[in-house]
Scaffold this motif. Structure first.
Motif, mmCIF file in Angstrom:
data_model
loop_
_atom_site.group_PDB
_atom_site.id
_atom_site.type_symbol
_atom_site.label_atom_id
_atom_site.label_comp_id
_atom_site.label_asym_id
_atom_site.label_seq_id
_atom_site.Cartn_x
_atom_site.Cartn_y
_atom_site.Cartn_z
ATOM 1 N N GLY A 41 96.591 160.051 61.105
ATOM 2 C CA GLY A 41 96.531 161.493 61.333
ATOM 3 C C GLY A 41 97.363 162.239 60.306
ATOM 4 O O GLY A 41 98.286 161.686 59.722
ATOM 5 N N PRO B 185 99.298 165.891 60.512
ATOM 6 C CA PRO B 185 100.602 165.408 60.042
ATOM 7 C C PRO B 185 101.257 164.273 60.837
ATOM 8 O O PRO B 185 102.442 164.002 60.599
ATOM 9 C CB PRO B 185 101.460 166.668 60.167
ATOM 10 C CG PRO B 185 100.947 167.326 61.413
ATOM 11 C CD PRO B 185 99.464 167.039 61.428
ATOM 12 N N GLU B 186 100.540 163.581 61.736
ATOM 13 C CA GLU B 186 101.197 162.516 62.505
ATOM 14 C C GLU B 186 101.872 161.487 61.590
ATOM 15 O O GLU B 186 102.985 161.031 61.858
ATOM 16 C CB GLU B 186 100.180 161.793 63.404
ATOM 17 C CG GLU B 186 99.755 162.586 64.633
ATOM 18 C CD GLU B 186 98.556 163.476 64.368
ATOM 19 O OE1 GLU B 186 98.286 163.819 63.188
ATOM 20 O OE2 GLU B 186 97.880 163.853 65.341
ATOM 21 N N ASP C 296 101.170 166.323 68.033
ATOM 22 C CA ASP C 296 100.690 167.235 66.991
ATOM 23 C C ASP C 296 100.684 168.656 67.560
ATOM 24 O O ASP C 296 100.586 168.837 68.780
ATOM 25 C CB ASP C 296 99.261 166.771 66.658
ATOM 26 C CG ASP C 296 98.623 167.501 65.507
ATOM 27 O OD1 ASP C 296 99.317 168.206 64.763
ATOM 28 O OD2 ASP C 296 97.386 167.356 65.360
ATOM 29 N N GLY D 246 94.376 172.007 60.991
ATOM 30 C CA GLY D 246 94.466 170.546 60.859
ATOM 31 C C GLY D 246 95.706 169.998 61.534
ATOM 32 O O GLY D 246 95.805 168.808 61.796
ATOM 33 N N TYR E 292 92.818 155.950 65.882
ATOM 34 C CA TYR E 292 93.649 157.048 66.371
ATOM 35 C C TYR E 292 92.920 157.645 67.566
ATOM 36 O O TYR E 292 91.795 158.139 67.429
ATOM 37 C CB TYR E 292 93.790 158.035 65.227
ATOM 38 C CG TYR E 292 94.258 159.442 65.492
ATOM 39 C CD1 TYR E 292 93.885 160.177 66.608
ATOM 40 C CD2 TYR E 292 95.052 160.089 64.568
ATOM 41 C CE1 TYR E 292 94.294 161.470 66.804
ATOM 42 C CE2 TYR E 292 95.469 161.400 64.750
ATOM 43 C CZ TYR E 292 95.080 162.075 65.869
ATOM 44 O OH TYR E 292 95.467 163.373 66.045
HETATM 45 N N1 GLY Z 1 96.345 165.929 63.170
HETATM 46 C C1 GLY Z 1 95.031 165.682 63.555
HETATM 47 C C2 GLY Z 1 94.230 164.894 62.621
HETATM 48 O O1 GLY Z 1 94.721 164.244 61.727
HETATM 49 O O2 GLY Z 1 93.014 164.898 62.766
#
Ligand code: GLY
Ligand code: AMP
Length: 428
Positions: free
Chosen positions: A289, A291-292, A212, A226, A269
């Protein structure tokens, strides 16, 4: 089967698309969804904060699976209410969601389970925390205990910054209740990565890792967001390291929860720092997550709905995951002012009628429709994901698509996946 997805971001759009592609699924509903999600699913204007409204809506539509995307409803007990109404839910109950909802609880569980994480002290008043700061080695990390939408973590380089952060928590109460308890943590150094795993309470199945980009500007400058982009897989986290992390982190945490009578069903996660002394946990999230997800799910070949049902019903053992070999690069387009504020109602030019772009996957987050046009409706607006055989090609595809987009004040990072792409070039 009918699937109901709760949430309105790019993550939920990626989940909806996978649900639509599943051979088990006849209809996909989303509450509340967004303008892009409405192209693939039936959207209903029920807020994800309205637990009674969602239970009532589930009773009407009778979904075979309810998927809860965001953390706030999970921490508020949405999964409990929907499960107790007799439905199958992907997403942990409130007691397990506290791994994300309370950083103190997460530390207690990690301490009991022997999971490596940053050293910390916790405080519930300004004076004691400020006194502790005086004796600390800088930088230190100040964290609000509760949910703060990614904004409750301050890395203070000097005492003054740390005192400011403590004042924001305890005096100005900028994070509300979430900031009335604070952790002061040792600052870890290294590369960050996210390792997500599907869990059914016992069995743990790792997803491929993702990287990320948290800061708003290129070169990891500016305030935390985010997430401004992502790529997957992560060359510095090969499958063997993922397995080590699962054994070192996910398995002991799930076992410690179980010892306490808490079952974790959903996605666990782990946000990790790969330090010189090995991987250490920065935080847990109890959901996919963002944008994961937009970088991981396009590569997943297995049926996501089948997997989510297995997690929800405790039958994940024996399942395997298969992945496309391509690399995925995801670039976020954000609105003017993000992350401090966001801009609404600006027309988004360049998208086709379905809200997509040729050759890439577009996931909508803060979008709405006005007069038949897509307009911005939040901080992170779109996620553009491209798959290709190398990071270099996937980047070119993603940024080629971003270049076709326009809205007033559009912001994006131009260095997403630049590092793995450069390393590819060197190793060839
Ligand atoms: N990309 C970090 C989260 O979803 O918290
Ligand atoms: P969190 O919400 O806990 O993941 O924190 C947000 C971001 O702050 C992380 O992604 C890291 O970049 C950073 N961070 C959090 N805790 C630490 C720590 N102990 N040391 C260094 N950086 C941290």
């Amino acid at each position: 089967m009918r699937v109901l997805v709760i949430g309105s971001g790019g993550r939920e759009h990626a989940i909806v698309k996978k649900a639509v592609a599943s051979s088990l699924v006849s209809e996909v509903h989303c509450a509340p969804g967004n303008a892009g999600i409405s192209r693939q699913a039936v959207c209903h204007s029920v807020s994800d904060a309205d637990i009674e409204g969602i239970v009532g809506f589930a009773r009407k539509t009778r979904p075979g699976l309810v998927v809860v995307g965001p953390e706030a409803p999970l921490c508020a007990g949405l999964a409990d209410a929907v499960i107790d109404a007799g439905f199958t839910v992907f997403g942990p109950r409130r007691d397990a969601a506290m791994l994300e909802g309370s950083k103190r609880f997460a530390k207690e569980v990690m301490d009991a389970a022997g999971v490596p994480t940053a050293g910390y002290s916790r405080f519930s008043e300004y004076a004691a925390a400020a006194a502790h700061i005086e004796d600390s080695i800088f930088p230190v990390v100040i964290k609000a205990n509760g949910l703060a939408a990614g904004k409750g973590v301050i890395i203070a380089q000097q005492p003054e910054e740390a005192r400011d952060a403590l004042e924001r928590c305890f005096v100005e109460r900028s994070f509300g209740e979430a900031g009335l308890e604070v952790l002061v943590e040792e600052c870890l150094v290294g590369h960050e990565c996210s390792v997500l795993a599907l869990c059914d309470g016992d069995t743990i199945l790792p997803l491929e890792p993702a990287q990320d980009y948290k800061r708003i500007y290129d070169g990891n400058r500016g305030p935390n967001t985010g997430g401004m982009g992502c790529y997957s897989p992560v060359p510095r986290v090969p499958p063997q390291l993922v397995d080590e992390i699962i054994e070192m982190v996910h398995r002991p945490v799930v076992a410690e929860l179980k010892r306490r009578g808490i079952e974790f069903r959903g996605v666990l996660y782990a946000g990790l720092m790969l330090t010189e002394a090995g991987p250490k946990v920065l935080e847990f999230n109890v959901r996919f997550g963002d944008p994961e997800t937009q970088a991981i799910l396009p590569r997943l070949q297995s049926d996501l709905v089948e997997l989510m049902l297995a997690c929800a019903s405790g039958t994940l053992a024996g399942h395997n995951l298969s992945w496309r070999p391509e690399r995925c690069v995801t670039v976020i387009a954000a609105s003017a002012g993000y992350p401090l504020s966001s801009s609404k109602g600006d027309e988004i030019a360049g998208l086709d009628l379905d809200g997509g772009l040729p050759g890439v996957e577009v996931f909508h987050a803060g979008t709405a429709e006005a007069d038949g046009k897509f307009v911005t409706a939040g901080g992170r607006v779109l996620a553009i994901s491209a798959l290709d055989s190398t990071f270099r090609k996937a980047r070119q595809k993603a940024y080629g698509a971003v270049a076709r987009l326009h809205f007033d004040g559009m912001q994006f990072r131009s260095d997403i996946a630049a590092e793995p792409a450069a390393e590819e070039a060197v190793s060839r």
